[in-house]
Structures are given as C-alpha cells and as structure tokens.
Design a protein around this motif. Sequence first.
Motif, short mmCIF file in Angstrom:
data_model
loop_
_atom_site.label_atom_id
_atom_site.label_comp_id
_atom_site.label_asym_id
_atom_site.label_seq_id
_atom_site.Cartn_x
_atom_site.Cartn_y
_atom_site.Cartn_z
N LEU A 302 0.86 -1.18 0.00
CA LEU A 302 0.00 0.00 0.00
C LEU A 302 0.90 1.23 0.00
O LEU A 302 1.81 1.34 0.81
CB LEU A 302 -0.91 0.02 1.23
N ALA A 303 0.64 2.17 -0.91
CA ALA A 303 1.41 3.41 -1.00
C ALA A 303 0.56 4.58 -0.50
O ALA A 303 -0.65 4.63 -0.75
CB ALA A 303 1.88 3.66 -2.42
N VAL A 304 1.20 5.54 0.16
CA VAL A 304 0.52 6.69 0.74
C VAL A 304 1.33 7.94 0.45
O VAL A 304 2.54 7.97 0.67
CB VAL A 304 0.36 6.53 2.27
N SER A 305 0.67 8.99 -0.03
CA SER A 305 1.33 10.29 -0.21
C SER A 305 0.61 11.33 0.65
O SER A 305 -0.61 11.25 0.84
CB SER A 305 1.32 10.72 -1.68
N SER A 306 1.37 12.30 1.16
CA SER A 306 0.79 13.32 2.03
C SER A 306 1.53 14.64 1.84
O SER A 306 2.51 14.73 1.10
CB SER A 306 0.88 12.88 3.49
N HIS A 312 5.14 6.86 1.40
CA HIS A 312 5.40 5.66 2.19
C HIS A 312 4.85 4.43 1.48
O HIS A 312 3.79 4.50 0.85
CB HIS A 312 4.72 5.76 3.56
N VAL A 313 5.55 3.32 1.61
CA VAL A 313 5.06 2.03 1.14
C VAL A 313 4.97 1.10 2.34
O VAL A 313 5.97 0.91 3.06
CB VAL A 313 5.97 1.42 0.06
N PHE A 314 3.80 0.52 2.55
CA PHE A 314 3.56 -0.39 3.66
C PHE A 314 3.38 -1.81 3.15
O PHE A 314 2.84 -2.03 2.06
CB PHE A 314 2.29 0.02 4.42
N SER A 315 3.82 -2.75 3.96
CA SER A 315 3.60 -4.16 3.66
C SER A 315 2.27 -4.58 4.26
O SER A 315 2.02 -4.36 5.46
CB SER A 315 4.73 -5.01 4.25
N LEU A 316 1.41 -5.17 3.44
CA LEU A 316 0.10 -5.62 3.92
C LEU A 316 0.17 -7.09 4.29
O LEU A 316 0.72 -7.91 3.56
CB LEU A 316 -0.96 -5.38 2.85
N LYS A 317 -0.44 -7.41 5.41
CA LYS A 317 -0.43 -8.77 5.92
C LYS A 317 -1.77 -9.45 5.72
O LYS A 317 -2.14 -10.36 6.45
CB LYS A 317 -0.04 -8.77 7.40
N VAL A 318 -2.50 -8.98 4.75
CA VAL A 318 -3.84 -9.50 4.49
C VAL A 318 -3.76 -10.58 3.42
O VAL A 318 -3.19 -10.35 2.34
CB VAL A 318 -4.79 -8.38 4.03
N SER A 357 2.83 0.31 16.63
CA SER A 357 2.32 0.59 15.29
C SER A 357 3.17 -0.09 14.21
O SER A 357 4.36 -0.33 14.39
CB SER A 357 2.32 2.10 15.03
N GLU A 358 2.52 -0.37 13.10
CA GLU A 358 3.20 -0.90 11.93
C GLU A 358 3.61 0.28 11.05
O GLU A 358 2.76 1.03 10.57
CB GLU A 358 2.28 -1.85 11.16
N TRP A 359 4.92 0.43 10.83
CA TRP A 359 5.45 1.55 10.09
C TRP A 359 5.77 1.13 8.66
O TRP A 359 5.84 -0.04 8.34
CB TRP A 359 6.71 2.09 10.77
N SER A 360 5.98 2.12 7.81
CA SER A 360 6.26 1.83 6.41
C SER A 360 7.61 1.14 6.26
O SER A 360 8.54 1.37 7.04
CB SER A 360 6.24 3.12 5.58
N VAL A 361 7.72 0.32 5.22
CA VAL A 361 8.98 -0.37 4.95
C VAL A 361 9.87 0.42 3.99
O VAL A 361 11.08 0.20 3.94
CB VAL A 361 8.72 -1.78 4.36
N ALA A 362 9.29 1.34 3.24
CA ALA A 362 10.08 2.11 2.27
C ALA A 362 9.52 3.52 2.18
O ALA A 362 8.31 3.74 2.38
CB ALA A 362 10.06 1.43 0.90
N GLN A 363 10.40 4.48 1.87
CA GLN A 363 10.01 5.88 1.80
C GLN A 363 10.73 6.57 0.64
O GLN A 363 11.81 6.14 0.23
CB GLN A 363 10.36 6.62 3.10
N ASP A 398 13.14 -1.59 -2.06
CA ASP A 398 13.68 -2.90 -1.72
C ASP A 398 12.63 -3.62 -0.88
O ASP A 398 12.37 -3.23 0.26
CB ASP A 398 14.98 -2.74 -0.94
N SER A 399 12.03 -4.67 -1.42
CA SER A 399 10.94 -5.36 -0.74
C SER A 399 11.41 -6.16 0.47
O SER A 399 10.60 -6.55 1.30
CB SER A 399 10.21 -6.28 -1.71
N VAL A 400 12.72 -6.40 0.58
CA VAL A 400 13.27 -7.18 1.69
C VAL A 400 13.82 -6.27 2.78
O VAL A 400 13.46 -6.39 3.96
CB VAL A 400 14.37 -8.14 1.20
N ASN A 401 14.69 -5.35 2.40
CA ASN A 401 15.36 -4.49 3.38
C ASN A 401 14.67 -3.15 3.59
O ASN A 401 14.93 -2.47 4.59
CB ASN A 401 16.81 -4.25 2.94
N GLY A 402 13.82 -2.74 2.65
CA GLY A 402 13.11 -1.47 2.80
C GLY A 402 14.05 -0.28 2.74
O GLY A 402 15.07 -0.30 2.05
#
Length: 420
Positions: A302-306, A312-318, A357-363, A398-402
Amino acid sequence: METLSAFPSPPWPNPNPNSNPSPNPNPNPNPNPPSAVADSSSSERFDSDSVSSVDPTGLSPAVEPPASQPSLLHLSFNQDHGCFAAGTDRGFRIYNCDPFREIFRRDFDRGGGVGVVEMLFRCNILALVGGGPDPQYPPNKVMIWDDHQSRCIGELSFRSAVRGVRLQRDRIIVILEQKVFVYNFADLKLLHQIETIANPKGLCAVSQLSTSLVLVCPGLQKGQVRVEHYASRRTKFIMAHDSRIACFALTTNGQLLATASTKGTLVRIFNTFDGNLLQEVRRGADRAEIYSLAFSSTAQWLAVSSDKGTVHVFSLKVNSGSLGNDMSHQNDSSLSVAPSGSSFSFIKGVLPKYFKSEWSVAQFRLHEGSQYVVAFGHQKNTVVILGMDGSFYRCQFDSVNGGEMTQLEYHNFLMPEEAF
C-alpha cells in the motif's frame, strides 16, 4: 432536478475497452446493447502503439507555446495505472507511464480550463468537467468526449458543481457535494442515487477487475464510509475513523478498502464484504493531509502520499486469496490478517499503541507542502509519483530491506513535448 442529454449523432460509442487490444477488437461484449449499434471507430486506444500521428478529424493537436507552461488543475491515473491524465487551464493531456511519454494533448482556443479528466483504461472516451478561472465547460456538467472525433458526444447536467467522476466499463459515476449518481454508460440512464455527507473533494472509489461493481463513498456520518455491492445488492456502512474521511482506495476487485482520516496519522484496511478491520498502519505521529492511497495489483503493498513530502510504502499482511475472483463468490474467511510477529508481543497491552504501530517499509522524500498522487508501476517493486508541479518520478523500493527508495526516472511533463 438533474438533467441529461446525448447529442443525436453520431451513435453512442461502446465504452468497453480491452487493455490488450487485438487487430479486430469486439467493440461490444453485450449481445443485446440497450442503445444504438456502437460506432466501430470508437475502438481506437490510447496506447503507444495504436495512437496514430494523423488526427482522424484532420486537425493536428495544438502545440504548446514555448513562452509559458499551463497551470495544472487536475491529475489522475487511469484504472490500471498505465496512463495518467492532466487537466490544465488550457485543455487536457494524456501520458503513458511506462515508457514515459506524452500521448497527445488537446488545447482549446477559447477558455480551456478542464478541472476533471477521467480516463477509461486506454479507450478514446473521456469524461471532462470544466474548471479553473476560465472553464471550457460549465462546472456543473460532465462532458463525454470522444477523442477519435475530437468532440463531445454527450453530457450530464446537474444543479450544482461536479466534484468528481469515476468510470467503469459500463457505468458512469458522478460525485456532487452531497450526492453520488450512477448511470448506465450505454444510454445514460440513471440507475442509482446516493446521499452523502458533505464531500467537497469528490471522494469515491469503484472496483474495476471484477464483473460486478463495488462502489465506496462517504456515508452520512463523520468518519463513515458506505460500500455498495451491486452484484449482491448489499449495502455496508463502516465506521472507519472518528474524524472526517480524507482519502480512501479500493483494490481492483473491491475486496479491500484502505481509509485515512483528516488526522492523517493512521491508515486502516477493511474487508468491504463484512466491514471488519484487517490491519492498521501508521504514517506518522503528527497530523498530515493524505493526498492519495494506492494498492499494488496483488494487494501486497500500500502506498501513501501526504503533504509532509514523503511517499510511504507499507507491507500488507492480508491474505486476500485470488484477487481476480468476483466478490460475490468469495468466502468471508478468505480475507484474514497474518500474524504481525511484533517483537513487543510479549508485553502487549503495556506499551502505548504508538510503539506497537506498523510503520512503512520504504520511503521516498519529496518537496514538503506540494501535492502528489501515487500508484504502483508495472515494473516490479516500483511506484510512480505525479506532482501538481508537473513532476513525474519513477522509484524502486527494496521489498526485503526497505529503507529509502531509489529514483529511477524524473520528468517535468509540462515541458514542451520535444524536450522529453
């Protein structure tokens, strides 16, 4: 009362596009269309291979004067994020994302302001709404533009200003300040009318991948969203936040919904079928205005701009199962949350919620205060960022290291075409 009209000629074109056009596409998948036979010429697409250098009307696209750049009024991606549209104070432009290039532009002689441009995949049919200090069309009308003919072929008129438009293969959704209208694309027949709380930003999201329509709009209460499942004729109300809704996004099949409030600190992911909260992620600790939310095609990210200047890019656990399946055939249990594996789980309930809280993995860092919209690119682990200052970024995470994203590409898409 709202009125609508369709210009008598030419026959209404069928809006059902194919993102992978064949040499002889079938312009109408419905064997019994409710209106006149579709104009076969409307099957022209906006991809880099099919856009002809010869305008079918014999008119060449207007050339941007080198003296000044137009002012941007609107930016939006198409449904598969392969293209984006820009509305300016002179007209509108369509761009391809990968590879980046301007596909065409339409600059109008008089006025020209276009405040909303909505694409339908890569079809030649667009929805336009006038905007800016000198609008090309009245702000209370939705103009149906056929770029194959370079003219409007229909319109929908309303008593108040149009705040937004969404297109699906067989539906036109028009968003007003406190109402949402759903029309049949083929004959402009009104199918549904929804009342909402004040919605000046024109918030609305519709599903695209599934054959059935899932529509999300603000409810009648602060912090509430309304989900319409048209296939099952079910309406679901979700109290998503205590504050007003600022932004939301759907997966292409309408199974998952991401929401953010005017506080802008938390983003919540819901199952649209039963309204259950599946996951909550934190953008930051201080208030922010969320400009856009976007799911990846697999709903893994999930990507978020503000307005804080960071994407931010978040990893979804769904676990959403097969996203290609229709929502009406999904078992509720197929949408579940995987264990988060937090290192603080042994003292759950002791630490403040902020620390759990769950924080973003990439920015990716941008200019703070500028407005950006974001989507996932077609290349693996990439995001595309569009700015109201005319900026186009393609970044990879980077999907592994963020961590910080890598900038792969940058363009100013308001520059003259020859500068690309």
